[in-house]
Motif scaffolding. Structure first.
Motif: not given
Lengths: 252, 252, 252
Positions: B218-221, B54, A116-117
């Motif tokens: 997806n790391g961002g979300f 997020k 998740k980074t």
């Protein structure tokens, strides 16, 4: 007041840039975040490197410059930062920081990242913030001597013709070459691009009124550019990045 | 130093966002205004709500988040703010603040607004600024218990297949689903989207080299996404928001 | 904390805006740089002037507003700044600062500029920064009395019809006229644009539900606009900037 600049290929429609700024402000809300641009073409490491090279020096000393164009994010490439002329640079070790690598450090990080980074937010942003507030580099990374470097294209002299190329096209359609003002002949010159000839350098855009294409020194970059007075040279000529440009002394 | 973030569907070509920032700085020039994005599709309340959900947590505690996607602006809908996990949220009562409504207040305002009022600038921005500098909530609004809520779509389990949908497509063309990492089976999985099958999760984009479409977190979300290594999965697949995505355990 | 706003036609893809901010922060890193917009159409001096006129007053007193739309940059036009209602304005002497020229100064600069000069960064930005931190105007320029002024178009009364024009189209497709709320008849009116008639003013967008085009006062600008409820009036009508709009009293 510490300054962190950001240059990425993230665009500004997604919240990725804001997430990074949030992390920076969570380290110290007094840090100033300044966007250079987020409109780098996706994966275009060279352009990000070029634009940062031309921009960083206008910021105060001790500014930190965060450059994230990172097509292999999450893979095995290292995360680095470097010191160069009293500025600091942070980004992936893929060449985007090439001009600034005189003293380079690998960022200490867990090698087995949580999937998740988001490295921009979770690794690069906090490191940039800590550097901005003066944390000692030895606590953030270890010195390395083999960072990845890319070379920006350079003009060549062939016979008595200087051959460069268009490396950047700006918002106004100005065609910006890789030819630095310093290497232009001081005598009268003739410039040729895509079959079109331009006589001599203009001192400003206005001098090019009624002249069609003109050549001059782009003040922003300090490089030779081809422009069109109140027009768009890129649309007018159809030139794209990579187009060759030739400079000859007129007395030959 | 107090922080106000802004997320709107105003775009950045008009001066509307700047007018709001001007009003915020007129309350206290020390407030930091950070854009999340202004490129929300016009009237797309769900996306603004999703992106803010997020993003907010990466900002310092006590940050104020101003969310204005407000197709019925000037009508009878209320103006609200809410407290949630040591952050504050300000916006219209149309669902855009749905994830944050545990403790909600209606903003005190004249019910017969001057038609020249621009609520973003004249009501929401000053309230956000006053909250950011610590003005007590009781001076700005009255508690309400019936704010408008919208539900973001959730994945469902049908037989032994997890069915989600694409809820966001980012700048890179990554197809981001509503499937949280936590609910993915831990065993081997197969993912299907628009007739295309993907075997297993990649740990990063590079692992997807030469593999065509890949699936990863997806790391961002923190959500399951479908991507293309150095490519644009949205263009490649033709998928749009709302496209269904199915996840099956491979051992079945 | 001093504030400098920026409005240009530079776009945000190039580093030109960031270079200016870097120069501003190099004068004093405590200065706050706020973008009004950088999406002015290239060379559109009138629009920049109009948008700044409608925006500056929401910023704190003593803010400095930097407006650079400068098609003849580097030529003989002067560089100026002006004081107006406790705000300061900096830009080229080409009319972009027209509404603010009650007390105008020519910026002291070398008349024989290095061709590498980028005036936005090398002249305007530092002057804006020095003004923002309170440097005395007499050290930065000399008073002049003949700055270039342009007139924004004004509505006219022909017989008993008020004829204005669309001077701005915003992100939502709202058609914004040059007709100020104050000069509208207080009685019932009929509005005509591109052969379409609109009965009366709506108080907000929602009132226009199921009504097709509606007319109302744009809160952002305080001007009469034509809009479409949850739609885009510019696309719907095909109107462009310059389109005429007529207002008649209904009792005639």
């Amino acid at each position: 007041m510490p300054v962190v600049t950001l240059i990425t290929d993230f665009g500004v429609g997604d919240p990725y840039v804001a997430m990074m700024k949030g992390r920076i402000l969570s380290v110290d809300p007094g840090i100033k975040c300044i966007d250079i641009t987020h409109d780098i073409e996706v994966g275009d490491i060279e352009s990000a490197s070029f634009l940062l090279l031309k921009s960083y020096k206008y910021f105060p000393e001790d500014s930190v410059h965060l450059a994230i164009v990172d097509p292999t994010v999450g893979g095995s490439r290292r995360a680095i930062f470097s010191q160069f002329q009293n500025h600091l640079f942070v980004g992936p070790d893929n060449g985007v920081l090439s001009p600034f690598l005189s003293r380079t450090y690998r960022i200490n990080k867990n090698t087995d990242l949580d999937p998740k980074t988001f490295e921009g937010r979770d690794i690069f942003a906090p490191v940039a913030a800590y550097l901005a507030i003066g944390k000692e580099v030895k606590h953030l990374g270890v010195r390395i001597y083999d960072p990845v470097k890319i070379e920006l294209s350079k003009p060549r002299m062939i016979d008595s013709t200087l051959i460069g190329e268009i490396i950047y096209i700006d918002h106004f359609g100005n065609l910006i070459s890789n030819i630095n003002e310093d290497i232009l002949p001081s005598s009268d010159i003739e410039i040729e691009i895509k079959g079109k000839k331009i006589e001599g350098l203009s001192r400003n855009y206005e001098e090019g009124k009624n002249k069609g294409l003109l050549a001059l020194i782009n003040g922003g970059f300090g490089l030779l550019e081809v422009a069109l007075y109140k027009g768009n040279a890129a649309l007018y000529t159809g030139c794209k990045k990579g187009e060759k440009i030739a400079i000859r002394r007129k007395d030959e």
